[in-house]
Design an enzyme around this catalytic site. Structure first.
Site, mmCIF file in Angstrom:
data_model
loop_
_atom_site.group_PDB
_atom_site.id
_atom_site.type_symbol
_atom_site.label_atom_id
_atom_site.label_comp_id
_atom_site.label_asym_id
_atom_site.label_seq_id
_atom_site.Cartn_x
_atom_site.Cartn_y
_atom_site.Cartn_z
ATOM 1 N N LYS A 9 0.809 -1.208 0.000
ATOM 2 C CA LYS A 9 0.000 0.000 0.000
ATOM 3 C C LYS A 9 0.859 1.282 0.000
ATOM 4 C CE LYS A 9 -3.897 -0.307 2.411
ATOM 5 N NZ LYS A 9 -4.852 -0.617 3.511
ATOM 6 N N TYR A 49 -12.672 -2.176 -4.615
ATOM 7 C CA TYR A 49 -13.374 -1.911 -3.349
ATOM 8 C C TYR A 49 -14.883 -1.836 -3.547
ATOM 9 C CZ TYR A 49 -8.845 -1.076 -1.226
ATOM 10 O OH TYR A 49 -7.566 -1.225 -0.746
ATOM 11 N N PHE A 57 -16.979 6.046 3.955
ATOM 12 C CA PHE A 57 -15.515 6.116 4.065
ATOM 13 C C PHE A 57 -14.791 5.753 2.772
ATOM 14 C CE2 PHE A 57 -16.937 1.999 5.754
ATOM 15 C CZ PHE A 57 -16.227 1.119 4.945
ATOM 16 N N ARG A 85 -2.047 -13.739 5.701
ATOM 17 C CA ARG A 85 -2.916 -12.942 6.578
ATOM 18 C C ARG A 85 -2.470 -13.050 8.034
ATOM 19 N NH1 ARG A 85 -7.082 -10.476 4.377
ATOM 20 N NH2 ARG A 85 -8.389 -10.562 6.237
ATOM 21 N N ARG A 102 1.699 -5.744 10.428
ATOM 22 C CA ARG A 102 0.906 -4.555 10.766
ATOM 23 C C ARG A 102 1.169 -4.087 12.196
ATOM 24 N NH1 ARG A 102 -4.325 -6.990 7.711
ATOM 25 N NH2 ARG A 102 -3.939 -6.072 5.651
ATOM 26 N N ASN A 112 -1.953 0.427 6.881
ATOM 27 C CA ASN A 112 -1.632 -0.869 7.477
ATOM 28 C C ASN A 112 -0.737 -1.737 6.585
ATOM 29 O OD1 ASN A 112 -3.431 -1.679 5.523
ATOM 30 N ND2 ASN A 112 -4.960 -2.480 6.945
ATOM 31 N N HIS A 115 -2.435 -4.927 1.630
ATOM 32 C CA HIS A 115 -3.706 -5.624 1.435
ATOM 33 C C HIS A 115 -3.347 -7.060 1.074
ATOM 34 C CE1 HIS A 115 -7.466 -6.967 -0.380
ATOM 35 N NE2 HIS A 115 -6.708 -7.451 -1.358
ATOM 36 N N GLU A 126 -8.816 -11.274 -7.516
ATOM 37 C CA GLU A 126 -7.946 -10.098 -7.424
ATOM 38 C C GLU A 126 -6.733 -10.237 -8.338
ATOM 39 O OE1 GLU A 126 -7.396 -9.795 -3.171
ATOM 40 O OE2 GLU A 126 -9.305 -8.738 -2.940
#
Length: 138
Positions: A9, A49, A57, A85, A102, A112, A115, A126
């Site tokens: 990110k 998204y 948001f 993860r 994170r 964070n 992704h 994805e």
């Protein structure tokens, strides 16, 4: 061989953490099947998204994720989706334990570091969203 999709990110890019984060993934036994630097467009962000595009948001997420180029990658290895993860820790960095990516490097729910796909099915969706099949090796 299992595969998952990750995005390094904007905060990861800005802080020069890509190498450190990638080293953690590689130390856990995962290898790179595909990687490239891209600028996320508003259209691609809305697609990626879509599950939160109608939330209040979303504009903040889109602004942050489009703020600078990111690296998208496909990692491969046994059980890679769940294990990546676990290495990352919870989405909210303030709740991520020390020792997770994170927990050590993130700041909050959005800033964070990475992704990562949350299921084998989403990893494929994805990956297909960001890579042509010929770009994914192995």
């Amino acid at each position: 061989m299992d595969k998952t999709f990750v995005i390094f990110k904007p905060d990861c890019m800005a802080k020069g953490l890509v190498g450190q984060v990638l080293a953690r993934f590689e130390s856990a036994g995962f290898s790179i099947a595909a990687a490239k630097m891209i600028q996320l467009t508003p259209e691609k962000l809305r697609e990626h998204y879509a599950h939160v595009a109608d939330k209040p948001f979303f504009p903040e997420i889109a602004e942050f994720m489009g703020s600078r180029p990111v690296i998208v990658a496909v990692l491969k290895g046994e059980g890679v989706v769940a294990k990546v993860r676990d290495l990352l820790g919870p989405t909210d960095s303030t709740k991520a334990p020390a020792g997770t990516i994170r927990g050590d490097l993130g700041e909050n729910m959005m800033i964070n570091v990475c992704h990562a796909s949350d299921s084998d099915e989403n990893a494929q969706i994805e990956t297909d969203r960001f890579f042509d099949p010929a770009e994914v090796l192995g």
